[in-house]
Design a protein around this motif. Structure first.
Motif, PDB file in Angstrom:
ATOM      1  N   ALA A 165    -115.921 -57.284  70.145  1.00 21.82           N
ATOM      2  CA  ALA A 165    -115.418 -56.863  71.456  1.00 21.82           C
ATOM      3  C   ALA A 165    -114.551 -57.952  72.084  1.00 21.82           C
ATOM      4  CB  ALA A 165    -116.588 -56.519  72.371  1.00 21.82           C
ATOM      5  N   ALA A 166    -114.964 -59.208  71.906  1.00 23.81           N
ATOM      6  CA  ALA A 166    -114.168 -60.318  72.440  1.00 23.81           C
ATOM      7  C   ALA A 166    -112.817 -60.408  71.741  1.00 23.81           C
ATOM      8  CB  ALA A 166    -114.940 -61.631  72.276  1.00 23.81           C
ATOM      9  N   PHE A 167    -112.800 -60.185  70.424  1.00 21.93           N
ATOM     10  CA  PHE A 167    -111.535 -60.197  69.694  1.00 21.93           C
ATOM     11  C   PHE A 167    -110.609 -59.079  70.172  1.00 21.93           C
ATOM     12  CE2 PHE A 167    -113.523 -62.488  65.877  1.00 21.93           C
ATOM     13  CZ  PHE A 167    -112.971 -63.693  66.268  1.00 21.93           C
ATOM     14  N   LEU A 168    -111.187 -57.914  70.472  1.00 18.79           N
ATOM     15  CA  LEU A 168    -110.372 -56.804  70.971  1.00 18.79           C
ATOM     16  C   LEU A 168    -109.751 -57.157  72.322  1.00 18.79           C
ATOM     17  CD1 LEU A 168    -109.371 -53.885  70.785  1.00 18.79           C
ATOM     18  CD2 LEU A 168    -111.541 -53.158  71.819  1.00 18.79           C
ATOM     19  N   CYS A 169    -110.548 -57.709  73.213  1.00 20.42           N
ATOM     20  CA  CYS A 169    -110.019 -58.127  74.524  1.00 20.42           C
ATOM     21  C   CYS A 169    -108.940 -59.188  74.360  1.00 20.42           C
ATOM     22  CB  CYS A 169    -111.151 -58.657  75.398  1.00 20.42           C
ATOM     23  SG  CYS A 169    -112.360 -57.412  75.890  1.00 20.42           S
ATOM     24  N   GLU A 170    -109.160 -60.103  73.437  1.00 23.14           N
ATOM     25  CA  GLU A 170    -108.178 -61.162  73.223  1.00 23.14           C
ATOM     26  C   GLU A 170    -106.878 -60.600  72.661  1.00 23.14           C
ATOM     27  OE1 GLU A 170    -108.216 -65.551  71.156  1.00 23.14           O
ATOM     28  OE2 GLU A 170    -108.796 -63.832  69.942  1.00 23.14           O
ATOM     29  N   ALA A 171    -106.975 -59.655  71.722  1.00 18.28           N
ATOM     30  CA  ALA A 171    -105.767 -59.072  71.135  1.00 18.28           C
ATOM     31  C   ALA A 171    -104.949 -58.331  72.188  1.00 18.28           C
ATOM     32  CB  ALA A 171    -106.146 -58.133  69.993  1.00 18.28           C
TER      33      ALA A 171
END
Length: 444
Positions: free
Chosen positions: A95-101
């Motif tokens: 989820a953090a990677f999605l927000c970062e992307a």
């Protein structure tokens, strides 16, 4: 004449246990395996032919050794108890990677392609120092500093090797415990990073990046058209907006924004700013977000490197941990040298990674928790133990000491079939995650 006292015999130390020798042997081989992995992979630059032969062989050896050891691992029950925490940390990290992307795509496109072309990189004294050293140092040293010795996927693999080494007793298990801590810390670091680079958009150290990587409009986003572009230059304009603290300028006429139909995800159109030639869905845009084309404070590559080094330092230590920290420093100067990041990005990533790792010890720690539980239990029954000793109540003393011993033991509440099934599933799942991670990080 008084007799001389006979010298007391020196106590004979018991021979070391075979288990201890095996553990020392395994610990030594872990460091050699890590060094071999990095060294063999670097052969791709020196001798591609030998790299093509040795890398599959090394992978096969590591996989076979791990599979052969797995049935004899005695802490699968602890791994099973750590599995929910591991899966929760994995979901949080994704989820953090999605927000970062999403954030990376936004800051890369919001100001338009013309801004990327015209805005000069920031002055960076770290770049100046490295250029000056190139003039002073011997060419061999400069070539070593320029060499691509270690990359992002190497740090990921080094951590995976560290986690699997719990099978051999090289580190304190469960392996899923340290993996949970690593992923949770990574997720927190990524979210903090996204918040940081969203707060202030900085020009890239590579001005050509946006034009080479993205298909974005020349003009700024409608939000930037109203709140940034009219006040981006001119002392009088900036002084007036500071004084009035309200947007007062008339927005210029810009081309209309492209708005595809994404169904329930249409709210992302204003954030991702798609164009007609970039694919049919929001997912295609995020796949191409990559490292972004504005300066992203702080470096994500360095965060991964520092967390890997911190994990090795706490769990393993020794010369390998020192070598990994040297590789972290080498990676930092390469990030600066090749203009992937400014010096401040690497410096901030190093101390943020160290601080975050120190703050997440509640998920896994190299300290002996069994002994801590025994001491805590002993502290609770201390008064009762003294009272029983005073009353010479041996039955009560034995009972209390047994409670202390049981408190330090791990509960075993799973059948052998469940444990074996979980072990097989976890090994397959982890190997799939390894392949997926390498695939997604193959472009750096």
């Amino acid at each position: 004449m008084p007799k001389l006292k006979a010298k007391a015999k020196r106590p004979v130390l018991p021979p070391p246990r075979a288990g201890g020798r095996r553990r020392s042997f395994a610990v030594g081989w872990l460091g050699l395996a890590a060094a071999a992995y990095v060294g063999v992979d670097y052969l791709r630059h020196l001798s591609p032919a030998w790299h093509g032969r040795l890398q599959p062989a090394l992978w096969a050896v590591l996989a076979l050794v791990t599979a052969a050891r797995a049935p004899f691992y005695r802490r699968w029950d602890a791994e099973l108890r750590a599995a929910p925490r591991f899966l929760a940390a994995l979901a949080f990290m994704l989820a953090a990677f999605l927000c970062e992307a999403i954030s990376v795509r936004f800051v890369s496109t919001v100001l338009g392609l013309q801004w990327h072309r015209s805005t000069a990189p920031l002055p960076d004294t770290g770049q100046w120092v490295l250029l000056a050293l190139n003039e002073k140092l011997p060419q061999t040293v400069v070539d070593l500093l320029r060499a691509h010795i270690i990359n992002l996927h190497h740090y990921l693999m080094l951590f995976i090797m560290l986690g699997f080494s719990a099978l051999f007793g090289c580190i304190k298990g469960p392996g899923l415990g340290i993996a949970s801590r690593y992923m949770f810390t990574m997720a927190v670091g990524r979210l903090l990073r996204a918040i940081t680079f969203l707060a202030t958009i900085l020009p890239s150290a590579r001005p050509w990046c946006a034009e080479a990587r993205y298909q974005i409009p020349d003009h700024p986003h409608p939000w930037a058209q109203k709140y940034y572009a009219p006040y981006a230059s001119g002392a009088d304009v900036i002084r007036r907006v500071v004084k009035e603290d309200m947007p007062y300028a008339v927005v210029q006429d810009y081309p209309a924004e492209y708005r595809p139909e994404w169904g329930q995800m249409s709210f992302l159109v204003d954030i991702l700013r798609p164009t007609s030639g970039e694919g049919p869905s929001w997912y295609h845009l995020l796949k191409r977000a990559s490292g972004g084309c504005s300066d992203l404070m702080y470096s994500g590559h360095m965060l991964v490197a520092v967390l890997t080094a911190m994990a090795w330092t706490e769990a393993y230590g020794g010369w390998v941990s020192v070598a990994i920290w040297l590789l972290v420093v080498h990676s930092a100067q390469r990030e600066i040298r090749e203009r992937h990041h400014y010096s401040v990005d690497c410096i901030v990533a190093i101390y943020v990674g160290i601080l975050l790792w120190r703050m997440t010890g509640f998920l896994w720690s190299a300290k002996e928790t069994n002994q801590s539980r025994r001491l805590a239990k002993l502290d609770k029954v201390q008064n009762r133990l003294f009272r029983a000793a005073k009353d010479s109540d041996m039955i009560e003393i034995r009972s209390l000491l047994n409670e202390v011993e049981v408190a330090g033991q791990e509960k075993k509440s799973f059948s052998q079939r469940v444990i074996l099934s979980f072990a097989a599933a976890m090994i397959v799942f982890t190997l799939l995650c390894v392949l997926l991670a390498f695939t997604l990080t193959s472009d750096g």
